[in-house]
Scaffold this motif. Structure first.
Motif, PDB file in Angstrom:
ATOM      1  N   ASN A 163      -2.227   9.048  10.536  1.00 30.70           N
ATOM      2  CA  ASN A 163      -3.150   7.941  10.233  1.00 30.70           C
ATOM      3  C   ASN A 163      -4.059   8.086   8.910  1.00 30.70           C
ATOM      4  O   ASN A 163      -4.241   7.165   7.963  1.00 30.70           O
ATOM      5  N   VAL A 164      -3.965   9.471   8.466  1.00 30.16           N
ATOM      6  CA  VAL A 164      -4.989   9.878   7.233  1.00 30.16           C
ATOM      7  C   VAL A 164      -3.807   9.421   6.014  1.00 30.16           C
ATOM      8  O   VAL A 164      -4.358   8.778   5.070  1.00 30.16           O
ATOM      9  N   GLU A 165      -2.666   9.939   6.307  1.00 24.76           N
ATOM     10  CA  GLU A 165      -1.569   9.320   4.996  1.00 24.76           C
ATOM     11  C   GLU A 165      -1.495   7.786   4.889  1.00 24.76           C
ATOM     12  O   GLU A 165      -1.324   7.348   3.930  1.00 24.76           O
ATOM     13  N   ALA A 166      -1.379   7.245   6.226  1.00 26.61           N
ATOM     14  CA  ALA A 166      -0.983   5.800   6.327  1.00 26.61           C
ATOM     15  C   ALA A 166      -1.978   5.005   5.782  1.00 26.61           C
ATOM     16  O   ALA A 166      -1.756   4.049   4.900  1.00 26.61           O
ATOM     17  N   ALA A 167      -3.382   5.359   5.830  1.00 24.93           N
ATOM     18  CA  ALA A 167      -4.491   4.662   5.255  1.00 24.93           C
ATOM     19  C   ALA A 167      -4.484   4.952   3.810  1.00 24.93           C
ATOM     20  O   ALA A 167      -4.975   4.102   3.096  1.00 24.93           O
ATOM     21  N   HIS A 168      -4.316   5.950   3.300  1.00 22.50           N
ATOM     22  CA  HIS A 168      -4.260   6.492   2.108  1.00 22.50           C
ATOM     23  C   HIS A 168      -3.164   5.613   1.078  1.00 22.50           C
ATOM     24  O   HIS A 168      -3.429   5.192   0.393  1.00 22.50           O
ATOM     25  N   CYS A 169      -1.985   5.789   1.896  1.00 21.77           N
ATOM     26  CA  CYS A 169      -0.903   4.657   1.276  1.00 21.77           C
ATOM     27  C   CYS A 169      -1.444   3.198   0.932  1.00 21.77           C
ATOM     28  O   CYS A 169      -1.127   2.359   0.038  1.00 21.77           O
ATOM     29  N   ALA A 170      -1.800   2.549   2.119  1.00 22.52           N
ATOM     30  CA  ALA A 170      -2.441   1.264   2.128  1.00 22.52           C
ATOM     31  C   ALA A 170      -3.371   1.128   1.111  1.00 22.52           C
ATOM     32  O   ALA A 170      -3.465   0.116   0.282  1.00 22.52           O
ATOM     33  N   THR A 171      -4.171   2.123   0.996  1.00 27.02           N
ATOM     34  CA  THR A 171      -5.463   1.810  -0.007  1.00 27.02           C
ATOM     35  C   THR A 171      -5.169   2.004  -1.409  1.00 27.02           C
ATOM     36  O   THR A 171      -5.527   1.177  -2.299  1.00 27.02           O
ATOM     37  N   LYS A 172      -4.030   3.133  -1.529  1.00 27.21           N
ATOM     38  CA  LYS A 172      -3.496   3.333  -2.859  1.00 27.21           C
ATOM     39  C   LYS A 172      -2.968   2.039  -3.462  1.00 27.21           C
ATOM     40  O   LYS A 172      -2.955   1.566  -4.527  1.00 27.21           O
ATOM     41  N   HIS A 173      -2.036   1.304  -2.405  1.00 24.27           N
ATOM     42  CA  HIS A 173      -1.431   0.089  -2.822  1.00 24.27           C
ATOM     43  C   HIS A 173      -2.388  -0.913  -3.484  1.00 24.27           C
ATOM     44  O   HIS A 173      -2.059  -1.706  -4.553  1.00 24.27           O
ATOM     45  N   LEU A 174      -3.546  -0.901  -2.875  1.00 22.32           N
ATOM     46  CA  LEU A 174      -4.583  -2.111  -3.225  1.00 22.32           C
ATOM     47  C   LEU A 174      -5.141  -1.560  -4.715  1.00 22.32           C
ATOM     48  O   LEU A 174      -5.320  -2.353  -5.459  1.00 22.32           O
ATOM     49  N   ILE A 175      -5.243  -0.248  -4.760  1.00 19.81           N
ATOM     50  CA  ILE A 175      -5.728   0.347  -6.150  1.00 19.81           C
ATOM     51  C   ILE A 175      -5.014  -0.214  -7.182  1.00 19.81           C
ATOM     52  O   ILE A 175      -5.175  -0.538  -8.427  1.00 19.81           O
TER      53      ILE A 175
END
Length: 341
Positions: A163-175
């Motif tokens: 879940n840490v990496e999944a949220a990181h991936c989703a947030t990076k997409h928005l960035i």
């Protein structure tokens, strides 16, 4: 009424072999199991589960402990998809599933199910630091598998996403889409799943040189109304977010309803990314970009791991991680950004 001896005679095996097939013993060949099961069906034989349990010390059932606080279990599609995976495996192994929805003290419920031998093993949902139920199950060395990772160093098997990496991936997409003010809409702050996802969200911000703003992190409950109320708080800020990562699709739906009521155009004025990728995500307007956590597979892995523990007769503390995937649709604005170069 057919007896176990009738089944054995028809399948050309001993009555003890039929009993072993009924208890799903690994020592019986697949060919013998097939013959016995055909005989069982042909004779319409139904074993006396209570009597068999007295002999084998087995109930032929696994329990699912639903905490009294988890009222979203029956309304959040995530759990329906997870249950479909559990049920699929249980059905293949001839095992029943028992839901415990008691409003009593959870530790008392565990004692009743474990010491009363009402089930052969337990599936546990979610955890938080200092969880007494997890400690109780571990102390009694009862077969159990946790959906999610334990918050504390307790010996227990568990199945989870990263879940840490999944949220990181989703947030990076928005960035990467150009957003700098990104809100986080999560569940209860003490739950491990929320802790992990907010950690991944913060990590992505820091890597991009963006200082996390605690005001942009809203904890709610995993229901549509929770997402609605949480989004109302975020959009009431003078320096509101231009994008929001919701820790659950149902939260995202509530957030989208709040944004629409306030007159925000999505994704032009507010981008949204959800979590879980439930079946309704692609039917939302706009279709919801979401992190697919493979809910059905989570259920399959949980049930398979529990049944292996039960069959081995001794606890084997194993952890498994199920892959995730970011499914990009229209709510995040990626397609519009691509059109605009």
């Amino acid at each position: 009424m057919a007896t176990i001896k009738d089944v054995a005679r028809l399948a050309n095996v001993s009555p003890s072999t039929v009993s072993r097939v009924l208890s799903n013993s690994s020592r019986i060949s697949e060919e013998t199991k097939r013959r016995v099961r055909e005989a069982l069906e042909q004779l319409d034989y139904h074993p006396n589960v209570f009597a068999r349990g007295l002999v084998t010390n087995s109930t032929g059932a696994i329990g699912i402990l639903i905490p009294p606080s988890m009222n979203q279990f029956f309304v959040n599609p995530f759990f329906a998809e997870w249950m479909s995976g559990v049920s699929e495996v249980a059905r293949e192994h001839g095992v029943d599933t028992v839901l415990s929805t008691s409003a009593r003290d959870e530790e008392e419920v565990v004692d009743r199910m474990v010491r009363g031998r009402r089930v052969d093993g337990l599936l546990l949902l979610g955890t938080r630091p200092g969880d007494p139920v997890l400690r109780r199950v571990s102390d009694q060395k009862f077969p159990a598998v946790l959906l999610g990772r334990p918050a504390d160093p307790i010996p227990v098997s568990w199945v989870n996403n990263d879940n840490v990496e999944a949220a990181h991936c989703a947030t990076k997409h928005l960035i990467d889409l150009g957003h700098r003010r990104i809100g986080f809409l999560g569940g209860a702050s003490e739950m491990v799943v929320t802790i992990d996802r907010v950690t991944g969200y913060r990590n992505a911000l820091l890597e991009a040189g963006i200082e996390p703003d605690p005001r942009l992190e809203v904890s709610s409950f995993f229901l549509e109304q929770g997402g609605y109320l949480g989004m109302m708080r975020l959009l009431a800020m003078s320096d509101r977010p231009t994008a929001v990562l919701a820790s659950d699709d149902v939260l995202a739906f509530g957030g989208m309803r709040a944004a629409a009521e306030l007159g925000f155009r999505m994704p032009e004025e507010l981008a949204i990314v959800g979590f879980n990728d439930i079946r309704l995500a692609e039917l939302a307007n706009p279709a919801l970009t979401s992190v697919r956590v493979n809910m059905h597979e989570l259920g399959v892995r949980c049930a398979e791991l529990l049944l292996k523990q039960i069959e081995s007769g001794s606890p084997a503390y194993i952890s498994e991680i199920v892959d995730f995937e970011l499914v990009i649709r229209y709510s995040c604005g990626a397609h519009a950004a691509a059109r605009n170069g």
